[in-house]
Design an enzyme around this catalytic site. Structure first.
Site, PDB file in Angstrom:
ATOM      1  N   LYS A 163     -20.803  23.986  24.944  1.00 11.79           N
ATOM      2  CA  LYS A 163     -20.219  23.224  23.834  1.00 11.79           C
ATOM      3  C   LYS A 163     -21.298  22.370  23.180  1.00 11.79           C
ATOM      4  O   LYS A 163     -21.760  21.388  23.738  1.00 11.79           O
ATOM      5  CB  LYS A 163     -19.089  22.311  24.301  1.00 11.79           C
ATOM      6  CG  LYS A 163     -18.303  21.816  23.094  1.00 11.79           C
ATOM      7  CD  LYS A 163     -17.681  20.462  23.260  1.00 11.79           C
ATOM      8  CE  LYS A 163     -18.567  19.299  22.953  1.00 11.79           C
ATOM      9  NZ  LYS A 163     -18.945  19.110  21.542  1.00 11.79           N
ATOM     10  N   GLY A 168     -26.874  14.005  27.109  1.00 16.68           N
ATOM     11  CA  GLY A 168     -26.192  13.150  26.137  1.00 16.68           C
ATOM     12  C   GLY A 168     -26.380  11.697  26.519  1.00 16.68           C
ATOM     13  O   GLY A 168     -27.296  11.343  27.268  1.00 16.68           O
ATOM     14  N   THR A 205     -21.343   8.590  28.189  1.00 12.76           N
ATOM     15  CA  THR A 205     -20.643   9.873  28.356  1.00 12.76           C
ATOM     16  C   THR A 205     -20.996  10.475  29.715  1.00 12.76           C
ATOM     17  O   THR A 205     -20.130  11.064  30.378  1.00 12.76           O
ATOM     18  CB  THR A 205     -21.030  10.872  27.229  1.00 12.76           C
ATOM     19  OG1 THR A 205     -21.123  10.165  26.003  1.00 12.76           O
ATOM     20  CG2 THR A 205     -20.026  11.979  27.094  1.00 12.76           C
ATOM     21  N   GLU A 215     -28.881  14.563  32.029  1.00 15.92           N
ATOM     22  CA  GLU A 215     -30.067  14.109  31.288  1.00 15.92           C
ATOM     23  C   GLU A 215     -29.558  13.113  30.261  1.00 15.92           C
ATOM     24  O   GLU A 215     -28.922  13.503  29.280  1.00 15.92           O
ATOM     25  CB  GLU A 215     -30.745  15.298  30.587  1.00 15.92           C
ATOM     26  CG  GLU A 215     -31.207  16.414  31.510  1.00 15.92           C
ATOM     27  CD  GLU A 215     -32.440  16.054  32.325  1.00 15.92           C
ATOM     28  OE1 GLU A 215     -33.049  15.010  32.039  1.00 15.92           O
ATOM     29  OE2 GLU A 215     -32.769  16.804  33.253  1.00 15.92           O
ATOM     30  N   CYS A 230     -34.739  11.498  23.014  1.00 20.38           N
ATOM     31  CA  CYS A 230     -34.549  10.623  24.174  1.00 20.38           C
ATOM     32  C   CYS A 230     -35.892  10.107  24.700  1.00 20.38           C
ATOM     33  O   CYS A 230     -35.942   9.077  25.365  1.00 20.38           O
ATOM     34  CB  CYS A 230     -33.799  11.366  25.260  1.00 20.38           C
ATOM     35  SG  CYS A 230     -34.561  12.948  25.650  1.00 20.38           S
ATOM     36  N   GLU A 241     -30.674   1.239  24.030  1.00 21.02           N
ATOM     37  CA  GLU A 241     -31.098   2.420  23.278  1.00 21.02           C
ATOM     38  C   GLU A 241     -30.525   2.371  21.859  1.00 21.02           C
ATOM     39  O   GLU A 241     -29.313   2.321  21.674  1.00 21.02           O
ATOM     40  CB  GLU A 241     -30.602   3.692  23.984  1.00 21.02           C
ATOM     41  CG  GLU A 241     -31.123   4.951  23.332  1.00 21.02           C
ATOM     42  CD  GLU A 241     -30.599   6.228  23.985  1.00 21.02           C
ATOM     43  OE1 GLU A 241     -29.401   6.315  24.249  1.00 21.02           O
ATOM     44  OE2 GLU A 241     -31.418   7.133  24.216  1.00 21.02           O
TER      45      GLU A 241
HETATM   46  P1  NDP Z   1     -22.982  11.986  23.556  1.00 17.92           P
HETATM   47  O1  NDP Z   1     -23.014  11.533  24.962  1.00 17.92           O
HETATM   48  O2  NDP Z   1     -22.079  11.301  22.602  1.00 17.92           O
HETATM   49  O3  NDP Z   1     -22.594  13.535  23.473  1.00 17.92           O
HETATM   50  C1  NDP Z   1     -23.290  14.549  24.166  1.00 17.92           C
HETATM   51  C2  NDP Z   1     -22.380  15.769  24.258  1.00 17.92           C
HETATM   52  O4  NDP Z   1     -21.271  15.457  25.108  1.00 17.92           O
HETATM   53  C3  NDP Z   1     -21.773  16.185  22.916  1.00 17.92           C
HETATM   54  O5  NDP Z   1     -21.648  17.591  22.875  1.00 17.92           O
HETATM   55  C4  NDP Z   1     -20.412  15.524  22.975  1.00 17.92           C
HETATM   56  O6  NDP Z   1     -19.500  16.110  22.111  1.00 17.92           O
HETATM   57  C5  NDP Z   1     -20.056  15.736  24.436  1.00 17.92           C
HETATM   58  N1  NDP Z   1     -19.019  14.854  24.961  1.00 17.92           N
HETATM   59  C6  NDP Z   1     -18.623  13.641  24.494  1.00 17.92           C
HETATM   60  N2  NDP Z   1     -17.608  13.156  25.262  1.00 17.92           N
HETATM   61  C7  NDP Z   1     -17.380  14.066  26.233  1.00 17.92           C
HETATM   62  C8  NDP Z   1     -16.458  14.158  27.336  1.00 17.92           C
HETATM   63  N3  NDP Z   1     -15.580  13.183  27.571  1.00 17.92           N
HETATM   64  N4  NDP Z   1     -16.505  15.240  28.126  1.00 17.92           N
HETATM   65  C9  NDP Z   1     -17.392  16.228  27.886  1.00 17.92           C
HETATM   66  N5  NDP Z   1     -18.266  16.219  26.862  1.00 17.92           N
HETATM   67  C10 NDP Z   1     -18.271  15.153  26.047  1.00 17.92           C
HETATM   68  O7  NDP Z   1     -24.481  11.956  23.056  1.00 17.92           O
HETATM   69  P2  NDP Z   1     -25.018  12.205  21.595  1.00 17.92           P
HETATM   70  O8  NDP Z   1     -24.582  13.554  21.119  1.00 17.92           O
HETATM   71  O9  NDP Z   1     -24.708  11.009  20.770  1.00 17.92           O
HETATM   72  O10 NDP Z   1     -26.583  12.303  21.870  1.00 17.92           O
HETATM   73  C11 NDP Z   1     -27.427  11.209  21.921  1.00 17.92           C
HETATM   74  C12 NDP Z   1     -27.669  10.790  23.347  1.00 17.92           C
HETATM   75  O11 NDP Z   1     -28.211  11.867  24.073  1.00 17.92           O
HETATM   76  C13 NDP Z   1     -28.690   9.670  23.444  1.00 17.92           C
HETATM   77  O12 NDP Z   1     -28.254   8.710  24.369  1.00 17.92           O
HETATM   78  C14 NDP Z   1     -29.935  10.372  23.970  1.00 17.92           C
HETATM   79  O13 NDP Z   1     -30.813   9.548  24.672  1.00 17.92           O
HETATM   80  C15 NDP Z   1     -29.316  11.412  24.844  1.00 17.92           C
HETATM   81  N6  NDP Z   1     -30.288  12.493  25.071  1.00 17.92           N
HETATM   82  C16 NDP Z   1     -30.859  12.632  26.302  1.00 17.92           C
HETATM   83  C17 NDP Z   1     -31.824  13.600  26.529  1.00 17.92           C
HETATM   84  C18 NDP Z   1     -32.441  13.796  27.875  1.00 17.92           C
HETATM   85  O14 NDP Z   1     -33.018  14.860  28.089  1.00 17.92           O
HETATM   86  N7  NDP Z   1     -32.382  12.857  28.782  1.00 17.92           N
HETATM   87  C19 NDP Z   1     -32.266  14.486  25.426  1.00 17.92           C
HETATM   88  C20 NDP Z   1     -31.579  14.266  24.205  1.00 17.92           C
HETATM   89  C21 NDP Z   1     -30.628  13.296  24.034  1.00 17.92           C
HETATM   90  P3  NDP Z   1     -19.234  15.395  20.687  1.00 17.92           P
HETATM   91  O15 NDP Z   1     -20.514  15.381  19.955  1.00 17.92           O
HETATM   92  O16 NDP Z   1     -18.238  16.267  20.069  1.00 17.92           O
HETATM   93  O17 NDP Z   1     -18.726  14.018  21.000  1.00 17.92           O
END
Ligand code: NDP
Length: 458
Positions: A168, A221, A225, A243, A277, A364
């Site tokens: 997803k 993410g 989350t 991650e 990130c 962040e």
């Molecule tokens: P989110 O945590 O909002 O979302 C990440 C993914 O999880 C999206 O596909 C989101 O869907 C989905 N999601 C949200 N809620 C749920 C749930 N309850 N159950 C399952 N899936 C869910 O992150 P962002 O998309 O805003 O991304 C930014 C974040 O990602 C930053 O904090 C960044 O640091 C982190 N990141 C970390 C990396 C790493 O390697 N450590 C690399 C890149 C980013 P939807 O978008 O539809 O809400």
């Protein structure tokens, strides 16, 4: 208008309800995507396909990864256009960072399978054979900042190790994942092995995580989350890789070569509009070189070309942090306001005068905003760098003491005199609130498989 569809058991399907996908460079609607509410059909398809895919040889699966890499390479400019449209990043960044890395992800894992080592342990009277079996059906949940790059970083090793997949992507950036499914269809990739569902994270994302037939979850993410995902997965004993977010320091010691440190730190702060990130959003400069550093740093920041941030909501979040910085006593040296009439643009923003433990310096922001702090000794720089809940990455710039300082930073990855220089064999992941587990090289192969020991008496 692009119509995005789910890809389930090798067929493209729509949902009655849809979500608008907005292009961040224009603020206009560019696509409609399905608002999927549950993932049952995709998980059943993956479960069915597992019977065949898991039983193929690893060499055959590796060949498929090579074919996917070839097909992406052939369509790389088309994919870069789609990624640029959806994320707003400049097309050359989409091509040379995102799509280039997708190809490398598939090629790397297609060739890396020969590195699975230590398969036999001999005893006096018996031999232990370690088999690596697939986990089963795995969930891949990915964010919007590097959509196809991060999806394929998980997809390639998951497929190699014999798993079938339900993925997803973020609903903000679904286009490149959809294009990938079209490529899989075109090359007649086995049906049901990769299933892509679109929709909101708290709806279809959560239904994937909660499903009893999901055997492992690889999630990238935000930390909040990640907490929700972990709280669902832990009681069900699902294998989990998280991650998560970061608040990384770029540390410039007094013996740094500023001719490489300044462009390096600018790039670390603002590449992808600071929405990586690994970006270094806290810049720690030795007090004795502060004036010399800033004289060059600000012009280079102003010359660094970036795209918009991902959405109206995210732009408001970033702008609210800039307001908070002012309340916390910060001074905006450049940037700081929305720019342009359309889209979600904030120019590179540099803030000084904040305490290193202020909210803007420790939380962040995930946008084109950096804070600058000075320090008097290596020990003080290390203490400031470690004073956040996160522990993902960082960089140290020094001719002599980079390694000594890097070793003391509490984070999963540190670069010395460089940033984002990636070898796909090494472990990638964070400590503290930045995550759990590692991906990359053999760590990915281990995550997406389970070792089974068979002990055979002579
Ligand atoms: P989110 O945590 O909002 O979302 C990440 C993914 O999880 C999206 O596909 C989101 O869907 C989905 N999601 C949200 N809620 C749920 C749930 N309850 N159950 C399952 N899936 C869910 O992150 P962002 O998309 O805003 O991304 C930014 C974040 O990602 C930053 O904090 C960044 O640091 C982190 N990141 C970390 C990396 C790493 O390697 N450590 C690399 C890149 C980013 P939807 O978008 O539809 O809400």
């Amino acid at each position: 208008m692009i119509i995005v569809q789910n890809y389930i058991a090798g067929s493209f399907e729509t949902e009655i309800e849809t979500i608008d996908d907005i292009g961040p460079a224009t603020g206009e609607k560019i696509a409609k995507i399905p608002r999927t509410l549950d993932a049952n059909a995709s998980i059943s398809a993956a479960k069915e396909a597992k019977k065949d895919w898991a039983n193929r040889t690893i060499e055959e699966r590796a060949q498929w990864l090579g074919k996917i890499a070839d097909a992406i390479e052939q369509r790389k400019s088309e994919l870069a256009k789609v990624e640029s449209l959806d994320t707003g990043k400049p097309i050359e960044v989409a091509l040379n960072v995102d799509i280039d890395r997708c190809i490398k992800n598939f090629r790397f894992f297609s060739e890396y399978h020969t590195h699975i080592s230590e398969n036999e342990y001999r005893m006096d009277d018996a031999t232990n054979f370690i088999l690596r079996k697939p986990m089963g059906v795995v969930a891949l949940i990915t964010p919007w900042n590097l959509p196809l790059y991060l999806l394929t970083w998980k997809l390639a090793p998951a497929l190699l190790m014999g798993n079938t997949v339900v993925a997803k992507p973020s609903e903000l950036t679904p286009l490149s994942a959809h294009a990938l499914c079209q490529i899989l269809e075109d090359i007649q990739f086995p049906k049901g092995v990769v299933n892509m569902v679109h929709g909101f994270g708290h709806e279809v994302g959560q239904s994937i995580i909660e499903h009893p037939d999901i055997d492992a979850i690889s999630f990238t993410g935000g930390t909040q989350t990640g907490r929700i995902v972990a709280s669902i997965a832990a009681p069900m004993f699902k294998k989990l890789s998280l991650e998560l977010g970061g608040k990384n320091s770029s540390i410039i010691l007094d013996d740094a070569d500023l001719s490489i440190a300044i462009p390096g730190v600018v790039r670390a702060g603002f590449l992808n509009s600071g929405q990586i990130c690994l970006c270094g959003s806290r810049i720690l400069v030795h007090a004795s070189i502060y004036d010399e550093f800033m004289k060059e740093f600000i012009p280079q920041v102003n010359n660094f070309s970036i795209g918009p941030v991902i959405s109206e909501n995210h732009m408001q979040k970033v702008l609210s942090y800039i307001e908070l910085a002012k309340e916390e006593g910060g001074e905006i040296l450049t940037g700081g306001e929305q720019s342009g009439e359309n889209g979600f643009f904030i120019p590179p923003t540099v803030i000084t005068g904040l305490e290193p433990d202020s909210r803007c310096s420790t939380e962040e922001i995930f946008g084109p905003v950096v804070t600058i702090h000075t320090f008097q000794s290596d020990e003080e720089a290390i203490a400031i760098a470690n004073n956040t809940d996160y522990g993902l990455a960082g960089s140290v710039w020094s001719k002599q003491r980079g390694m000594a300082v890097a070793e003391k930073i509490e984070s999963g990855m540190i670069w010395v005199n460089t940033w984002l220089h990636r070898d796909l064999r090494v472990p990638f992941g964070g400590v503290k609130d930045s995550g759990l587990g590692r991906e990359g090289g053999r760590w990915s192969l281990e995550f997406f498989s389970q070792p089974i020991n068979i002990c055979v008496m002579d």
